[in-house]
Enzyme design. Structure first.
Site, mmCIF file in Angstrom:
data_model
loop_
_atom_site.group_PDB
_atom_site.id
_atom_site.type_symbol
_atom_site.label_atom_id
_atom_site.label_comp_id
_atom_site.label_asym_id
_atom_site.label_seq_id
_atom_site.Cartn_x
_atom_site.Cartn_y
_atom_site.Cartn_z
ATOM 1 N N LYS A 59 0.831 -1.195 -0.040
ATOM 2 C CA LYS A 59 0.246 0.093 -0.088
ATOM 3 C C LYS A 59 0.999 1.144 -0.067
ATOM 4 O O LYS A 59 0.528 2.262 -0.775
ATOM 5 C CB LYS A 59 -0.932 -0.032 1.286
ATOM 6 C CG LYS A 59 -2.274 -0.919 1.063
ATOM 7 C CD LYS A 59 -2.891 -1.143 2.245
ATOM 8 C CE LYS A 59 -3.655 -2.361 2.400
ATOM 9 N NZ LYS A 59 -4.427 -2.669 3.574
ATOM 10 N N GLN A 103 -5.073 -1.497 9.602
ATOM 11 C CA GLN A 103 -4.773 -2.722 8.970
ATOM 12 C C GLN A 103 -5.644 -3.832 9.950
ATOM 13 O O GLN A 103 -5.276 -3.718 11.008
ATOM 14 C CB GLN A 103 -3.486 -3.020 8.736
ATOM 15 C CG GLN A 103 -3.349 -4.402 7.868
ATOM 16 C CD GLN A 103 -3.645 -4.503 6.535
ATOM 17 O OE1 GLN A 103 -3.805 -3.603 5.777
ATOM 18 N NE2 GLN A 103 -4.161 -5.560 6.066
ATOM 19 N N ASP A 126 -11.424 3.146 4.157
ATOM 20 C CA ASP A 126 -11.989 1.553 4.221
ATOM 21 C C ASP A 126 -13.356 1.474 3.891
ATOM 22 O O ASP A 126 -13.835 0.224 3.562
ATOM 23 C CB ASP A 126 -11.146 0.677 5.426
ATOM 24 C CG ASP A 126 -10.089 -0.106 5.131
ATOM 25 O OD1 ASP A 126 -10.179 -0.525 3.951
ATOM 26 O OD2 ASP A 126 -9.444 -0.436 6.034
#
Ligand code: GUN
Length: 302
Positions: A59, A103, A126
């Site tokens: 990422k 994460q 997200d």
């Protein structure tokens, strides 16, 4: 009688994702020239789960490649909820940060829902904050989870209008299954959500024009689960033993066998995986544009 069998179209998620990455990079360049702003993405990793380490590194690398700022924050696996919340509060207030990603999975002692709920919904790239979940479910503008968004983009590219098609989603996770079903419903599909307790799973799957596998079981979907000509999207990433101490990645779909029946299918690797990061970059760009009050690129939203 001689029959000719055509193999399924292999959907190239890697090439499609590279195209999105290029679009995002151009838009980032324009933002910097016209507004003097560089979109920034902060990624928080708690602990050192090896798979998460790989994702976070990828990422960060691709964020920088797209011309954005990447902020990486690593906390010890023993970090308490208070420490993580304090970090998130700082990122919420930081003007250089337009997107925040924590994460998953988080260590077992941390209440993941509480942490995700602490992220500013406008920076929740997200799409896991309850506000964005609710907005997505009611068909309103929202930040949408990256993996389902990537699947939807692939399907739209392949089919255009999805109206009236029967989509079967196997898996009901908050990360993929549920938001995927919402996006397909919003695209006028007839949607069935199947899961580990569903009866007659192969039968359900055989009714799908579009079959999305997101269960985390290596090569579970077999050729005789697939309607001839259907489109099969494989979200699974499973590492399995390949002999001599080696491992290899496979999806939730038996790709070789299913390719003989399906009309189109995504491989693993090179299918949905690259789309997830591309959509994360697109979400970060969109979050930045919204924070500046300027229009977002409609091709990069659901
Ligand atoms: N872990 C596995 N998939 C995801 C994802 O899409 N977002 C986050 N934050 N963590 C993940």
């Amino acid at each position: 009688m001689l029959t000719t069998r055509t193999m399924a179209h292999r959907i190239d998620g890697k090439a499609f994702a590279a195209g999105i990455g290029g679009e995002v990079a151009k838009a980032v360049h324009r933002l910097r020239q016209e507004y003097g702003v560089t979109p920034g993405l902060a990624v928080v990793l708690v602990g050192n789960d090896p798979a998460s380490e790989v994702y976070v590194r990828n990422k960060a690398r691709q964020t920088v490649s797209a011309g954005m700022q990447s902020f990486e924050h690593r906390l010890e696996a023993s970090a308490g909820e208070g420490e993580i919340r304090a970090l998130i509060a700082g990122l919420n207030a930081d003007e250089r940060v337009h997107g925040i990603l924590v994460q998953l999975p988080l260590p077992a002692h941390v209440d993941a829902e509480a942490i995700l709920g602490a992220i500013d919904p406008a920076k929740d790239v997200d799409g896991f904050h309850p506000l964005n979940v609710g907005l997505t479910a009611s068909g309103q503008k929202a930040l949408v989870p990256c993996t389902p968004l990537g699947c939807l983009m692939l399907l739209r590219d392949l089919h255009g209008d999805l109206s009236g098609r029967h989509a079967v989603v196997i898996g009901r996770s908050n990360i993929v299954g549920k938001p995927m079903a919402q996006l397909l419903l919003r695209s006028n599909c007839t949607v069935t959500i199947a899961h580990s307790r569903s009866e007659n799973l192969p039968d359900l799957c055989r009714r799908a024009d579009i079959l999305i596998a997101a269960v985390g079981r290596p090569e579970m979907v077999k050729a005789d689960w697939v309607k001839p000509g259907a489109t099969v999207i494989d979200v699974g990433i499973n590492r399995i033993a390949a002999g001599e101490g080696k491992t290899r990645l496979v999806g939730d779909v038996d790709f070789a066998a299913v390719s003989e029946v399906a009309g189109a299918a995504t491989p693993v690797p090179g299918g949905v995986g690259p789309m997830t990061i591309a959509c994360l970059l697109a979400n970060t760009l969109n979050a930045c544009c919204r924070s500046l009050g300027i229009p977002v690129n409609a091709d990069l939203t659901p």
